[in-house]
Motif scaffolding. Structure first.
Motif, short mmCIF file in Angstrom:
data_model
loop_
_atom_site.label_atom_id
_atom_site.label_comp_id
_atom_site.label_asym_id
_atom_site.label_seq_id
_atom_site.Cartn_x
_atom_site.Cartn_y
_atom_site.Cartn_z
N VAL A 1 2.44 1.50 6.42
CA VAL A 1 1.33 2.24 7.31
C VAL A 1 1.14 1.22 8.58
O VAL A 1 0.29 0.57 8.40
CB VAL A 1 0.03 2.41 6.43
CG1 VAL A 1 -1.02 2.83 7.38
CG2 VAL A 1 0.22 3.26 5.28
N CYS A 2 1.70 1.80 9.26
CA CYS A 2 1.58 1.16 10.99
C CYS A 2 0.29 1.28 11.59
O CYS A 2 -0.33 2.40 11.10
CB CYS A 2 2.58 1.64 11.83
SG CYS A 2 4.34 1.07 11.76
N HIS A 3 -0.47 0.54 12.06
CA HIS A 3 -1.71 0.64 12.74
C HIS A 3 -1.51 1.92 13.55
O HIS A 3 -2.53 2.66 13.87
CB HIS A 3 -1.87 -0.47 13.67
CG HIS A 3 -3.45 -0.32 14.33
ND1 HIS A 3 -3.55 0.08 15.47
CD2 HIS A 3 -4.56 -0.81 13.78
CE1 HIS A 3 -4.76 0.11 15.79
NE2 HIS A 3 -5.43 -0.40 14.82
N ALA B 1 6.24 10.02 4.02
CA ALA B 1 6.66 8.77 4.20
C ALA B 1 8.02 8.47 3.59
O ALA B 1 8.53 9.12 2.67
CB ALA B 1 5.62 7.67 3.64
N ARG B 2 8.94 7.61 4.29
CA ARG B 2 10.38 7.42 3.93
C ARG B 2 10.30 6.00 3.22
O ARG B 2 9.25 5.25 3.34
CB ARG B 2 11.13 7.46 5.08
CG ARG B 2 11.28 8.86 5.74
CD ARG B 2 11.65 8.68 7.41
NE ARG B 2 10.44 8.02 8.04
CZ ARG B 2 10.34 7.77 9.33
NH1 ARG B 2 11.49 8.38 10.08
NH2 ARG B 2 9.48 7.20 9.83
N PRO C 1 2.67 6.48 8.32
CA PRO C 1 3.81 5.65 7.98
C PRO C 1 4.94 5.72 8.84
O PRO C 1 5.29 6.76 9.32
CB PRO C 1 4.10 6.55 6.62
CG PRO C 1 2.77 7.46 6.14
CD PRO C 1 2.12 7.51 7.55
N GLN C 2 5.41 4.64 9.13
CA GLN C 2 6.56 4.52 10.22
C GLN C 2 7.34 3.06 9.77
O GLN C 2 6.72 2.36 9.04
CB GLN C 2 6.18 4.30 11.55
CG GLN C 2 5.60 5.48 11.93
CD GLN C 2 6.38 6.74 12.25
OE1 GLN C 2 7.66 6.38 12.43
NE2 GLN C 2 6.17 8.02 12.16
N PHE D 1 0.91 -1.23 0.13
CA PHE D 1 0.05 0.01 -0.04
C PHE D 1 0.85 1.28 -0.25
O PHE D 1 1.92 1.49 0.79
CB PHE D 1 -0.90 0.08 1.13
CG PHE D 1 -1.80 1.22 1.31
CD1 PHE D 1 -2.71 1.18 0.46
CD2 PHE D 1 -1.58 2.31 2.47
CE1 PHE D 1 -3.65 2.61 0.53
CE2 PHE D 1 -2.46 3.31 2.49
CZ PHE D 1 -3.34 3.45 1.79
N ASP D 2 0.56 2.20 -0.85
CA ASP D 2 1.27 3.39 -0.87
C ASP D 2 0.74 4.48 0.00
O ASP D 2 -0.33 5.00 -0.26
CB ASP D 2 1.38 3.72 -2.44
CG ASP D 2 2.00 5.29 -2.47
OD1 ASP D 2 3.08 5.74 -1.69
OD2 ASP D 2 2.03 5.96 -3.67
N PRO D 3 1.47 4.89 1.17
CA PRO D 3 1.16 5.75 1.88
C PRO D 3 1.09 7.07 1.69
O PRO D 3 0.53 8.05 1.96
CB PRO D 3 1.77 5.47 3.17
CG PRO D 3 3.22 5.00 2.64
CD PRO D 3 2.88 4.40 1.54
#
Length: 268
Positions: free
Chosen positions: A125-127, A119-120, A153-154, A105-107
């Motif tokens: 995409v973390c919850h 986003a890096r 995003p992390q 998935f592209d954040p």
């Protein structure tokens, strides 16, 4: 907006800032500024066959998002199964499945709660709020993940360390027993190792100490996110700030730092 069946409402959460109800097989929740991003995420999860997240069905005539309901126990009822070693392992396995499902998935096309920078490379995409209360449990098996409001995003390890804060747990013995439903003082490093192994991480004692440090880093990151949301006027963070409740975040970070430097449980 779509027309959805109406009927008796079962209140799932009711506070000054958010009322969540269940109607039949659906859950109705208020929209947030980042809801479009969350809906895109849920659509992606549905598209790749991840069955443990709600499905986004649309917006009802009252302007609430409509999600499929997942039957089971959640909220405070999640502490006891997460304290159980089998529940701890199952929770880690579910988190790994989620990260695998969200990997494609592209954040970057979306705005997320508390997001400060783009986003890096390597982020997923973390919850963002992966604690026992936001899982749906049947016994010691978590069968669903709910409340994606703080998705962002992390690196995937952010979710791992966030979860460990609550399931190791990074709290004193009295709180672990009284509130988090542990049968006795927990061996936090041993539980960290169990979670890491079930998730699929390797590294023994060195990994455990790395994750302990990671818990502190994510605590600081989440504290910064909370302060940003409060400054932007979002609730409930604004009220937390006004009431001085955010001082507890600093206290928790200090406890974790002390544990990291003086904890005597060892690795086993």
């Amino acid at each position: 907006m779509c027309r959805f069946p109406t009927g008796p409402e079962t209140v799932l959460a009711d506070d000054p800032h958010r009322r969540v109800v269940r109607i039949g097989d659906t859950v109705r929740r208020p929209l947030e500024p980042w809801s479009d991003a969350v809906h895109a995420l849920l659509d992606h999860l549905a598209g790749v066959g991840f069955t443990e997240s709600p499905r986004f069905l649309g917006v009802d005539e009252q302007g609430r998002e409509v999600l499929t309901a997942i039957d089971g126990d959640s909220g405070p009822a999640g502490w006891a199964p997460a304290a159980d070693p089998e529940g701890l392992r199952a929770m880690a396995r579910l988190l790994r499945r989620y990260h695998e499902a969200v990997a494609g998935f592209d954040p970057g096309a979306h705005t997320w709660a508390g997001q400060q920078a783009p986003a890096r490379e390597g982020d997923v995409v973390c919850h963002g709020d992966f604690g026992p209360w936001n899982l749906v449990w049947r016994g010691t098996e978590p069968v669903g993940i709910i409340d994606f409001d703080y998705a962002w995003p992390q690196p995937a390890r952010h979710d791992v360390c966030y979860a460990l804060e609550y399931v190791a747990p990074f709290r004193d013995d009295a709180e672990a027993v009284r509130w988090l439903r542990h049968p006795g003082p927990p061996d936090r490093r041993a539980r960290t190792a169990v979670f890491a192994e079930a998730y699929g991480l390797e590294g023994g004692a060195a990994l455990v100490e790395e994750l302990v440090t990671g818990v502190i880093a994510q605590q600081r990151l989440v504290a910064d996110r909370t302060l940003r949301l409060a400054a932007e006027g979002h609730q409930p963070q604004r009220d937390w700030l006004a009431a001085g409740d955010l001082d507890r975040l600093a206290d928790r970070i200090a406890w974790s730092e002390d544990f990291a430097s003086t904890g005597s449980e060892g690795f086993r």
